[in-house]
Enzyme design. Structure first.
Site, PDB file in Angstrom:
ATOM      1  CE1 TYR A  45      -5.097  11.312 -10.170  1.00 14.74           C
ATOM      2  CE2 TYR A  45      -6.157  13.045  -8.891  1.00 14.74           C
ATOM      3  CZ  TYR A  45      -5.043  12.541  -9.534  1.00 14.74           C
ATOM      4  OH  TYR A  45      -3.877  13.258  -9.549  1.00 14.74           O
TER       5      TYR A  45
ATOM      6  CG  HIS B 179      -4.432   4.067  -7.386  1.00  7.74           C
ATOM      7  ND1 HIS B 179      -4.085   2.834  -6.874  1.00  7.74           N
ATOM      8  CD2 HIS B 179      -3.526   4.939  -6.853  1.00  7.74           C
ATOM      9  CE1 HIS B 179      -3.032   2.955  -6.083  1.00  7.74           C
ATOM     10  NE2 HIS B 179      -2.674   4.224  -6.050  1.00  7.74           N
TER      11      HIS B 179
ATOM     12  CG  PHE C   7      -4.330  13.201  -3.108  1.00  7.86           C
ATOM     13  CD1 PHE C   7      -4.542  12.826  -4.426  1.00  7.86           C
ATOM     14  CD2 PHE C   7      -4.587  14.511  -2.728  1.00  7.86           C
ATOM     15  CE1 PHE C   7      -4.994  13.754  -5.362  1.00  7.86           C
ATOM     16  CE2 PHE C   7      -5.039  15.440  -3.655  1.00  7.86           C
ATOM     17  CZ  PHE C   7      -5.240  15.054  -4.979  1.00  7.86           C
TER      18      PHE C   7
ATOM     19  CG  ASN D 262       0.249   9.937  -0.417  1.00 10.88           C
ATOM     20  OD1 ASN D 262      -0.802  10.576  -0.406  1.00 10.88           O
ATOM     21  ND2 ASN D 262       1.422  10.498  -0.646  1.00 10.88           N
TER      22      ASN D 262
ATOM     23  CG  ASN E 169       2.173   4.666  -1.957  1.00 12.45           C
ATOM     24  OD1 ASN E 169       3.073   4.055  -1.385  1.00 12.45           O
ATOM     25  ND2 ASN E 169       2.363   5.300  -3.091  1.00 12.45           N
TER      26      ASN E 169
END
EC number: 3.1.1.29
Length: 195
Positions: A17, A22, A68, A70, A116
């Site tokens: 990631y 993001h 993560f 969220n 989120n």
């Protein structure tokens, strides 16, 4: 004078990631750490990578949650509660779909806008929304059904260059924030757009 004591860069953990849109908030915090010549190190007590930095003479904690996205609030609340840092003393950097690449904006308070990470931070801080945000434009795929794949994808080189330029300008504006105030920092950052 600015009283920011905690700067958070939102991200998803893991190498897969690291370069996704993001994680734009984390890129900003990584750049602050580089300039302050400090290393972000894992700290299980705060569920993230942390560092203590001196930025423009100010003692500031840097944090990239390793939960993560969220669950970001778990990390932010753990560190803020331990050091007795109020929401008004926190700056959260995050990716922003509603702004194009090459643009970044400071903001105080407001909702989560469907993000989120912000949603969880607000929830874990007792629904207190009064923290500062640095919104880093990543653009929008044009279809809300494509948002998830878009934010978890890598930007093409031209967009990435624009985002990097906006982050560099955000870092310079953060220095103005610490040396002067948020109004002057906003004025500088909000007049910038990478071409």
């Amino acid at each position: 004078m600015c009283d920011i004591k905690l700067i958070v860069g939102l991200a998803n953990p893991g190498a897969e990631y690291a370069q996704t849109r993001h994680n734009a908030g984390a890129w900003y915090v990584e750049e602050l750490a580089r300039i302050a010549n400090v290393s972000l190190a894992p700290d299980p007590k705060y569920f993230g990578l942390t560092a203590r930095a001196i930025l423009c003479g100010k003692d500031v904690r840097l944090l990239i949650p390793s939960t993560f996205m969220n669950l970001s609030g778990k990390s932010v609340a753990a560190l803020a509660n331990f050091f007795r840092i109020e929401p008004e003393q926190i700056l959260v950097a995050h990716d922003e779909l509603d702004m194009e690449p090459g643009v970044a904006r400071f903001k105080l308070g407001g909702g989560h806008g469907g993000h989120n990470g912000l949603k969880d931070i607000i929830a874990k801080m007792g629904n207190n929304k009064n923290f500062y945000r640095l919104r880093i434009g990543i653009g929008h795929p044009g279809d809300k059904n494509k948002v998830s794949g878009y934010v978890l994808g890598k930007a093409p080189a031209t967009e990435q260059e624009k985002m990097n330029a906006a982050i560099d300008e955000a870092v310079r504006s953060t220095e103005i924030l610490f040396k002067q105030d948020m109004t002057k920092a906003m004025h500088r950052l909000h007049s910038f757009k990478a071409e």
